[in-house]
Design an enzyme around this catalytic site. Sequence first.
Site, PDB file in Angstrom:
ATOM      1  N   VAL A  70      -9.548  38.983  17.596  1.00  0.00           N
ATOM      2  CA  VAL A  70     -10.319  37.989  18.330  1.00  0.00           C
ATOM      3  C   VAL A  70     -11.796  38.387  18.374  1.00  0.00           C
ATOM      4  CG1 VAL A  70     -10.679  36.867  20.575  1.00  0.00           C
ATOM      5  CG2 VAL A  70      -8.339  37.338  19.765  1.00  0.00           C
ATOM      6  N   ASP A  71     -12.661  37.466  17.984  1.00  0.00           N
ATOM      7  CA  ASP A  71     -14.108  37.669  18.075  1.00  0.00           C
ATOM      8  C   ASP A  71     -14.696  36.993  19.312  1.00  0.00           C
ATOM      9  OD1 ASP A  71     -14.196  39.032  15.594  1.00  0.00           O
ATOM     10  OD2 ASP A  71     -14.282  37.117  14.518  1.00  0.00           O
TER      11      ASP A  71
END
Length: 358
Positions: A70-71
């Site tokens: 996840v960014d």
Amino acid sequence: MPFAKSAITAVLTLASSATRTAAFTHVGILRQRGGAAMPVLSTASISSTTALHANVKKLSEPAKDLLPNVDVFIFDCDGVIWRGDSVIEGIPETLSKLRSLGKKMFFVTNNSTKSRKGYKKKFDSLGLDVPAEEIFSSSFAAAAYFEQTKFKETGKKVYVVGEVGIQEELDLIGVPHFGGPQDAGKIPDMGPGCAVSHDPDVGAVVVGFDRNINYYKIQYAQLCINENPGCEFIATNLDAVTHLTDAQEWAGNGSMVGAIKGCTGKEPTVVGKPGPLMIDYLCDKLNLDRSRICMVGDRLDTDVLFGNDNGLKSLLVLSGVTSEEKLLSDKNTITPDFYADSIVDFFMDENAKVGSTV
């Protein structure tokens, strides 16, 4: 995916009406649960909306299963960051740790009682250092909808069933409005031959959460919708309950919208979650990869559905309105990729090590 803070600020500046208008010109506002479903996530998710409930995985190895994949985290606020006027334990430290890892964060709330400026003040009062450009509310979404549909050019007015947040956002885009808190104490005369007169120039009624809802407002709203040709019925959200305090659940905007639906027989256009308006805006303006975004919330029918229907990862926290029993119930048809007690569990491994040394 790295982003310069200055670029985000430039894109999401509060006063930029032109930017916001351009951002929403292509967005089709969907009714609640409307529209075609987005493609199934390409990642090896543990569950989907059609998965067996027994397969919904409780987050146990965030350093392996969540954080590397996840960014960008999109957080709901009520029940995730705070409950009522109390910040949930461990949240400030958790947000700080996420920023130190380079994660981008946005805070998207269906609560329309405050504008983005108002929510910035709430974050500050709770000791949370959150930039204004990271905050999105359904009051902002309502204003964005009116810009997309060029409502101002019609010369019509908006009647507001709701609070000051909607009015402040409408002021920013120059759309005339009335109602809201100003009608809080009004009581219609219901004696023989009496009637409530209404403005024929009202072209839309916006219904947001209203702690001063009354019969006058309901009557005025239904007159505009039923009697003014083409008058739109807009709802900021359909949340059943909300957290006004940390002591109990309180009736949410779904109850206000339900009152207007009941006397007009019409369905509203819903601009908040789980509709696509705000995520389309973020993805288009910041070039975000949906498969690297995780929606985190405490509601199945808004937050998790918002993630699932818009091609994001989804994580349910049990710190708000949804219990583990409800999530795993045979009656539940909406399933997240993961669930956790709270977002503090994102660093459970690290917290466990600290605890073991005490």
